[in-house]
Design a protein around this motif. Structure first.
Motif, PDB file in Angstrom:
ATOM      1  N   LYS A 134       0.831  -1.201   0.000  1.00 53.54           N
ATOM      2  CA  LYS A 134       0.000   0.000   0.000  1.00 53.54           C
ATOM      3  C   LYS A 134       0.865   1.250   0.000  1.00 53.54           C
ATOM      4  O   LYS A 134       0.572   2.236  -0.690  1.00 53.54           O
ATOM      5  CB  LYS A 134      -0.934  -0.010   1.215  1.00 53.54           C
ATOM      6  N   GLU A 135       1.958   1.205   0.757  1.00 51.29           N
ATOM      7  CA  GLU A 135       2.875   2.347   0.811  1.00 51.29           C
ATOM      8  C   GLU A 135       3.513   2.598  -0.556  1.00 51.29           C
ATOM      9  O   GLU A 135       3.779   3.736  -0.937  1.00 51.29           O
ATOM     10  CB  GLU A 135       3.964   2.075   1.856  1.00 51.29           C
ATOM     11  N   ALA A 136       3.737   1.509  -1.306  1.00 52.29           N
ATOM     12  CA  ALA A 136       4.332   1.630  -2.640  1.00 52.29           C
ATOM     13  C   ALA A 136       3.310   2.007  -3.696  1.00 52.29           C
ATOM     14  O   ALA A 136       3.671   2.301  -4.839  1.00 52.29           O
ATOM     15  CB  ALA A 136       5.010   0.323  -3.034  1.00 52.29           C
ATOM     16  N   GLY A 137       2.009   1.980  -3.335  1.00 54.41           N
ATOM     17  CA  GLY A 137       0.961   2.302  -4.294  1.00 54.41           C
ATOM     18  C   GLY A 137       0.455   1.093  -5.047  1.00 54.41           C
ATOM     19  O   GLY A 137      -0.113   1.225  -6.133  1.00 54.41           O
ATOM     20  N   MET A 138       0.648  -0.102  -4.476  1.00 50.00           N
ATOM     21  CA  MET A 138       0.285  -1.338  -5.152  1.00 50.00           C
ATOM     22  C   MET A 138      -0.830  -2.044  -4.404  1.00 50.00           C
ATOM     23  O   MET A 138      -0.807  -2.152  -3.177  1.00 50.00           O
ATOM     24  CB  MET A 138       1.510  -2.260  -5.249  1.00 50.00           C
ATOM     25  N   LEU A 139      -1.822  -2.532  -5.155  1.00 48.53           N
ATOM     26  CA  LEU A 139      -2.885  -3.343  -4.574  1.00 48.53           C
ATOM     27  C   LEU A 139      -2.647  -4.789  -5.001  1.00 48.53           C
ATOM     28  O   LEU A 139      -2.658  -5.102  -6.193  1.00 48.53           O
ATOM     29  CB  LEU A 139      -4.260  -2.864  -5.048  1.00 48.53           C
ATOM     30  N   ILE A 140      -2.425  -5.667  -4.043  1.00 51.08           N
ATOM     31  CA  ILE A 140      -2.065  -7.055  -4.356  1.00 51.08           C
ATOM     32  C   ILE A 140      -3.254  -7.839  -4.881  1.00 51.08           C
ATOM     33  O   ILE A 140      -3.168  -8.546  -5.881  1.00 51.08           O
ATOM     34  CB  ILE A 140      -1.478  -7.756  -3.114  1.00 51.08           C
ATOM     35  N   GLY A 141      -4.404  -7.721  -4.211  1.00 55.33           N
ATOM     36  CA  GLY A 141      -5.610  -8.407  -4.668  1.00 55.33           C
ATOM     37  C   GLY A 141      -5.666  -9.873  -4.274  1.00 55.33           C
ATOM     38  O   GLY A 141      -4.939 -10.337  -3.390  1.00 55.33           O
ATOM     39  N   LYS A 142      -6.512 -10.619  -4.970  1.00 55.72           N
ATOM     40  CA  LYS A 142      -6.753 -12.030  -4.639  1.00 55.72           C
ATOM     41  C   LYS A 142      -6.041 -13.003  -5.574  1.00 55.72           C
ATOM     42  O   LYS A 142      -6.012 -14.203  -5.307  1.00 55.72           O
ATOM     43  CB  LYS A 142      -8.253 -12.320  -4.692  1.00 55.72           C
ATOM     44  N   SER A 143      -5.526 -12.525  -6.675  1.00 52.96           N
ATOM     45  CA  SER A 143      -4.912 -13.393  -7.676  1.00 52.96           C
ATOM     46  C   SER A 143      -3.769 -14.203  -7.071  1.00 52.96           C
ATOM     47  O   SER A 143      -2.845 -13.639  -6.485  1.00 52.96           O
ATOM     48  CB  SER A 143      -4.376 -12.558  -8.841  1.00 52.96           C
ATOM     49  N   PRO A 144      -3.800 -15.538  -7.210  1.00 53.98           N
ATOM     50  CA  PRO A 144      -2.696 -16.367  -6.702  1.00 53.98           C
ATOM     51  C   PRO A 144      -1.357 -15.988  -7.319  1.00 53.98           C
ATOM     52  O   PRO A 144      -0.335 -15.968  -6.629  1.00 53.98           O
ATOM     53  CB  PRO A 144      -3.122 -17.791  -7.105  1.00 53.98           C
ATOM     54  N   ALA A 145      -1.364 -15.688  -8.631  1.00 55.58           N
ATOM     55  CA  ALA A 145      -0.118 -15.332  -9.306  1.00 55.58           C
ATOM     56  C   ALA A 145       0.475 -14.054  -8.722  1.00 55.58           C
ATOM     57  O   ALA A 145       1.690 -13.960  -8.511  1.00 55.58           O
ATOM     58  CB  ALA A 145      -0.366 -15.160 -10.804  1.00 55.58           C
ATOM     59  N   MET A 146      -0.379 -13.070  -8.442  1.00 56.91           N
ATOM     60  CA  MET A 146       0.100 -11.804  -7.901  1.00 56.91           C
ATOM     61  C   MET A 146       0.577 -11.973  -6.460  1.00 56.91           C
ATOM     62  O   MET A 146       1.594 -11.404  -6.065  1.00 56.91           O
ATOM     63  CB  MET A 146      -1.013 -10.759  -7.972  1.00 56.91           C
ATOM     64  N   ASN A 147      -0.142 -12.760  -5.683  1.00 58.86           N
ATOM     65  CA  ASN A 147       0.265 -12.990  -4.296  1.00 58.86           C
ATOM     66  C   ASN A 147       1.599 -13.720  -4.228  1.00 58.86           C
ATOM     67  O   ASN A 147       2.447 -13.402  -3.392  1.00 58.86           O
ATOM     68  CB  ASN A 147      -0.812 -13.771  -3.552  1.00 58.86           C
TER      69      ASN A 147
END
Length: 479
Positions: A134-147
């Motif tokens: 969040k501090e970097a401006g990124m939303l991780i979300g629910k995607s397994p690949a992104m996590n």
């Protein structure tokens, strides 16, 4: 605390067992892969494990995968004496928490690493990672690949290795590089980003390495470059594939020696900056095509992180929309199910940047407390076929050019004379006008990404700026 040690060198196993037994650990040893697989993981619960990457009868990576399947929360430290850093990073992608190189030169460092592992739990890591994101401006979300990507990135950030980020335009490569910086011990030092494709070669050299007074026309005073300003921080080089061959040579020297010189100086300076590079090109293919140096590629490609395209993580689109609504301060506006379906069914060639633009544009024209319908959303038509059509002169334009030519020929035939200089001037102006229209159309199709627009038009960034009448301007655009 239960600790598992897997190492075929009995002396090391005995030493580690003695060391950590004195610290209160209950230690279980295995001297081979076969002995490891005989462990009953249903009755033996391990809080941490130290696994040698190379065993005579098996791979440490295979043992790691097996252990993480049996006991996901077990923190694993990979011991590597044979492998490269790339193998250790691969282990981290498979679930290892950290790695250490053998032989152990500093026992205190080893003890600290194991103690740090035991402080981590699967329930404690996500909130910390999400806070940094969040501090970097990124939303991780629910995607397994992104996590999985973010978890791997967080581990890699702890190490002082070069990182190459790959991903399509608009996937958030600079945001991920900021996350690397914030998650690293360098977070209190500067983070500096520069787009290699949006700045001329001569100016890029000066920006990166600095220059002395009088080094070139306009250099009225000494200027520090980004490598010097970054200090022990992070230097992010976006669109690294666009760097000229000369710049590539100079970057290679910095990565090999950690030394550089300002333009116009013979004094050698040192840098401790970490380099994170990004590209939406296939660098391996660029190496094969001899447009990118192979030695520099391997220096940059210590760790490669690939950002998934938005079409590969569509489950995150509703969360991203909510994020953009909050960012615009218009929480009273909602998107109807039909509107969400329209957004979910689109392929998003411009990825998160395009989604952000679409949502922002929709919110701009929406009334307060309104419910956005599907008809309220205007999507850009960016399929390859449509882009190809948009970037060519239309049939109407072609007909106008033919009509203009025929009129000029008719005038010449009627009077048997014509001012050719005026005609050539008109042609030049037409060329400029059409070129500018094509550039503007390409920029619209690429959501303002000048580097991508130049590629689609098969022109250089310098030519693009010239057509936009910006030949005397410098544009350092972030992607």
């Amino acid at each position: 605390m239960n600790l598992l040690i897997v190492d075929d060198e009995k002396e090391i196993g005995t030493f580690l067992s003695h060391l950590f037994s004195l610290k209160g650990f209950t230690v279980h040893k295995a001297v081979s892969a076969n002995e490891f697989y005989q462990i009953d993981f249903t009755s033996h619960i391990f809080h941490a494990a130290m696994i040698d990457i190379k065993l005579p009868d098996g791979s440490g990576l295979a043992l790691l995968k097996h252990l993480k399947k049996q006991q996901l929360r077990c923190q694993v430290l990979i011991m590597t004496g044979y492998s490269t850093i790339k193998t250790a990073v691969e282990a981290m992608k498979l679930g290892a928490s950290d790695y250490i190189e053998k032989p152990f030169d500093d026992i205190e460092v080893l003890e600290k690493q194991v103690e740090t592992l035991l402080k981590r739990t699967q329930s404690a890591n996500p909130p910390y990672i999400h806070k940094l994101a969040k501090e970097a401006g990124m939303l991780i979300g629910k995607s397994p690949a992104m996590n999985q990507l973010v978890e791997t990135t967080w581990k890699v950030a702890q190490k002082s290795v070069n990182v190459l980020i790959e991903g399509e335009t608009g996937t958030g490569k600079e945001v991920l590089s900021r996350f690397i910086h914030l998650a690293s011990p360098r977070r209190d030092d500067p983070f500096i980003g520069i787009n290699c494709g949006a700045i001329s070669e001569s100016l890029l050299e000066s920006e990166l390495f600095g220059h002395e007074r009088g080094a070139f026309t306009g250099a009225t005073q000494q200027r520090k470059g980004f490598f010097e300003i970054a200090g022990s921080g992070t230097l992010f080089l976006d669109e690294i594939a666009e760097a000229s061959s000369s710049i590539q040579v100079k970057l290679l020297r910095v990565l090999e020696t950690r030394e550089f010189m300002r333009v116009g100086s013979s004094q050698t300076l040192q840098t401790n900056a970490r380099l994170v590079a990004a590209t939406n090109d296939n660098l391996q293919q660029a190496v094969d095509n001899r447009t990118f140096r192979e030695d520099l590629f391997y220096r940059l490609n210590v760790v490669t992180l690939e950002l998934p395209a938005l079409r590969e993580r569509k489950e995150d689109i509703p969360l991203l929309i909510h994020h953009f609504i909050e960012r615009n301060g218009q929480q009273s506006i909602t998107f109807s199910p039909a509107a969400l379906d329209k957004l979910l069914s689109y392929d998003w060639p411009g990825n998160i940047r395009e989604l952000s633009n679409v949502v922002t544009r929709t919110l701009t024209f929406a009334d307060q407390d309104s419910d956005i319908s599907a008809d309220d959303i205007v999507l850009s038509s960016c399929s390859p076929a449509l882009i190809s059509k948009a970037e060519k002169p239309s049939l109407n334009t072609t007909n106008h050019l033919k009509q203009w030519r025929n009129e000029k020929l008719a005038d010449f035939n009627a009077s048997n004379k014509i001012n050719l200089e005026n005609v050539l001037t008109e042609i030049k102006q037409l060329e400029t006008d059409i070129g500018k229209e094509m550039v503007q159309q390409a920029l619209q199709n690429t959501f303002g990404n000048r580097n991508e627009a130049a590629k689609r038009l098969h022109i250089s960034m310098r030519k693009l700026r010239y057509l936009l009448n910006e030949k005397n301007k410098t544009d350092v655009k972030k992607s």
